[in-house]
Design a protein around this motif. Structure first.
Motif, PDB file in Angstrom:
ATOM      1  N   ARG A 168     -59.345  -8.353 -25.122  1.00  0.00           N
ATOM      2  CA  ARG A 168     -59.058  -8.062 -23.704  1.00  0.00           C
ATOM      3  C   ARG A 168     -57.662  -7.477 -23.545  1.00  0.00           C
ATOM      4  O   ARG A 168     -57.442  -6.602 -22.718  1.00  0.00           O
ATOM      5  CB  ARG A 168     -59.194  -9.353 -22.880  1.00  0.00           C
ATOM      6  CG  ARG A 168     -60.619  -9.910 -22.882  1.00  0.00           C
ATOM      7  CD  ARG A 168     -61.445  -9.283 -21.759  1.00  0.00           C
ATOM      8  NE  ARG A 168     -62.865  -9.502 -21.909  1.00  0.00           N
ATOM      9  CZ  ARG A 168     -63.570 -10.478 -21.343  1.00  0.00           C
ATOM     10  NH1 ARG A 168     -62.968 -11.386 -20.605  1.00  0.00           N
ATOM     11  NH2 ARG A 168     -64.872 -10.544 -21.525  1.00  0.00           N
ATOM     12  N   SER A 169     -56.714  -7.998 -24.356  1.00  0.00           N
ATOM     13  CA  SER A 169     -55.345  -7.467 -24.370  1.00  0.00           C
ATOM     14  C   SER A 169     -54.915  -7.365 -25.826  1.00  0.00           C
ATOM     15  O   SER A 169     -55.409  -8.107 -26.693  1.00  0.00           O
ATOM     16  CB  SER A 169     -54.378  -8.393 -23.632  1.00  0.00           C
ATOM     17  OG  SER A 169     -54.710  -8.459 -22.254  1.00  0.00           O
ATOM     18  N   ASN A 204     -54.330  -8.088 -17.015  1.00  0.00           N
ATOM     19  CA  ASN A 204     -54.879  -9.406 -17.356  1.00  0.00           C
ATOM     20  C   ASN A 204     -53.817 -10.486 -17.146  1.00  0.00           C
ATOM     21  O   ASN A 204     -52.619 -10.195 -17.157  1.00  0.00           O
ATOM     22  CB  ASN A 204     -55.357  -9.423 -18.816  1.00  0.00           C
ATOM     23  CG  ASN A 204     -56.564  -8.522 -19.019  1.00  0.00           C
ATOM     24  OD1 ASN A 204     -57.364  -8.358 -18.106  1.00  0.00           O
ATOM     25  ND2 ASN A 204     -56.686  -7.923 -20.203  1.00  0.00           N
ATOM     26  N   THR A 254     -48.860 -12.057 -15.189  1.00  0.00           N
ATOM     27  CA  THR A 254     -49.717 -10.867 -15.236  1.00  0.00           C
ATOM     28  C   THR A 254     -49.155  -9.890 -16.272  1.00  0.00           C
ATOM     29  O   THR A 254     -47.981  -9.517 -16.222  1.00  0.00           O
ATOM     30  CB  THR A 254     -49.801 -10.200 -13.847  1.00  0.00           C
ATOM     31  OG1 THR A 254     -50.321 -11.169 -12.928  1.00  0.00           O
ATOM     32  CG2 THR A 254     -50.731  -8.988 -13.862  1.00  0.00           C
ATOM     33  N   ASP A 266     -58.939 -13.052 -26.085  1.00  0.00           N
ATOM     34  CA  ASP A 266     -58.141 -12.665 -24.915  1.00  0.00           C
ATOM     35  C   ASP A 266     -56.964 -11.793 -25.329  1.00  0.00           C
ATOM     36  O   ASP A 266     -56.550 -10.907 -24.566  1.00  0.00           O
ATOM     37  CB  ASP A 266     -57.659 -13.927 -24.191  1.00  0.00           C
ATOM     38  CG  ASP A 266     -58.850 -14.689 -23.645  1.00  0.00           C
ATOM     39  OD1 ASP A 266     -59.345 -14.325 -22.576  1.00  0.00           O
ATOM     40  OD2 ASP A 266     -59.335 -15.609 -24.350  1.00  0.00           O
TER      41      ASP A 266
END
Ligand SMILES: NC(=O)C1=CN([C@@H]2O[C@H](COP(=O)(O)OP(=O)(O)OC[C@H]3O[C@@H](n4cnc5c(N)ncnc54)[C@H](OP(=O)(O)O)[C@@H]3O)[C@@H](O)[C@H]2O)C=CC1
Ligand SMILES: O=C(O)C(=O)[C@@H](O)[C@H](O)C(=O)CO
Length: 282
Positions: free
Chosen positions: A137-138, A13, A8, A104
């Protein structure tokens, strides 16, 4: 069930701890290699604009029949594009090459402290925009030294989710890893088997033999037990499978320590030193 654990990240995420790297895979071979990796069970692919094969990575993910959400894909901002306007255009191109509406994880590939007036801070703030609009996303960095991470902490709002750095038994890179651990930045270990350069080391062959595993499996397991994220590269299906089989054995503390003791410090580095690396593609 897929045996690969997830980690994590500091933004909540999750990332599969084991992935598949595609540096030095020719574009013509990439869709096949990534397709085979996905068949074996890999669900995390590490590419970069610099590798010239983002398009083929995207093709392979689509051809696999897997849901986009089931495959974690990372790409990276190439060194020519650190200026904010260039970074925005480069990120658009990365998404377009991959054929995705998000990645991602998106990284600044190199800090380039001797170029662009040492201004990787405005580059990082540009990546914050991509995180903000959901198209990354990250976000994270690669090849950042402690000093570079400290500067981001002092001058920006977002702690990188990961720092992707060279780590293998000959380069433990523990100062940078330690900073990451203390500040919630996951370490991704690139060239985890030093491109094959550690596999004939007698300590590693001894430990592998004792575990009834191959030298590559022993080294990759060492990384996993240290808590780092790895994505070995191979175009050889039997090696891709071998590198995936890391989760049915454990190295004991003595063996872990013996591999860690192989550290050669800076002499162990196989790639460029991030403090001086200044290559900008034409
Ligand atoms: N952020 C950065 O600056 C960098 C990031 N990276 C990332 O890290 C990934 C991995 O690093 P990479 O430099 O590719 O090197 P690796 O340490 O993953 O080693 C790859 C080499 O080892 C061989 N190999 C793979 N598995 C085995 C095995 N089981 N037994 C024997 N030999 C094996 C491969 O040969 P073959 O393919 O012929 O099977 C290839 O020559 C890259 O693909 C990239 O995604 C890498 C460098 C820098
Ligand atoms: O593979 C990468 O991600 C890299 O950054 C390397 O290619 C690196 O630029 C290098 O090896 C330069 O000689």
């Amino acid at each position: 069930m897929n045996p690969v654990p997830t980690i994590t990240l500091n933004d909540g995420n999750t990332i599969p701890q084991l992935g598949f790297g595609v540096f030095q895979i020719e574009p013509k071979d990439t869709a096949r290699a990534v397709g085979e990796a996905l068949d074996i069970g890999y669900r995390h692919i590490d590419t970069a604009e610099m590798y010239g094969n983002e398009k083929e990575v995207g093709e392979a993910v689509r051809a696999s029949g897997l849901d986009r959400g089931d495959v974690f894909v990372t790409s990276k901002l190439n060194n020519s594009f650190h200026e904010p306007g260039d970074a925005r255009e480069a990120f658009d191109r990365t998404l377009s090459e991959l054929g995705f509406d998000y990645v991602d994880l998106f990284l600044i590939h190199w800090p380039l402290p001797t170029l662009y007036d040492g201004d990787y801070v405005s580059t990082w703030k540009t990546l914050e925009e991509f995180k903000g609009d959901g198209r990354a996303r990250s976000i994270g960095v690669s090849n950042f030294q402690v000093e570079h991470l400290e500067r981001l902490a002092a001058e920006t709002e977002t702690v990188p989710a990961v720092n992707q750095i060279e780590v293998h038994p000959y380069l433990a890179n523990d100062a940078v890893r330690g900073y990451g651990r203390e500040h919630g930045i996951a370490t991704e270990a690139w060239s985890p088997i030093a491109q094959g350069g550690v596999l004939e080391d007698p300590t590693i062959t001894r430990i592998a033999e004792k575990a009834d595993k191959t030298p590559a499996q022993a080294v990759l397991r060492w990384h996993v037990q240290r808590g780092d994220i790895v994505f070995p590269k191979s175009v050889t299906p039997s090696r891709m499978k071998e590198n995936f089989e890391l989760f049915d054995f454990e190295l004991d503390p003595d063996d872990m320590g013996a591999i860690t003791a192989l550290d050669r410090g800076e002499d162990g580095r196989t790639g460029p030193n991030p403090d001086t690396f200044a290559y900008v593609p034409g």
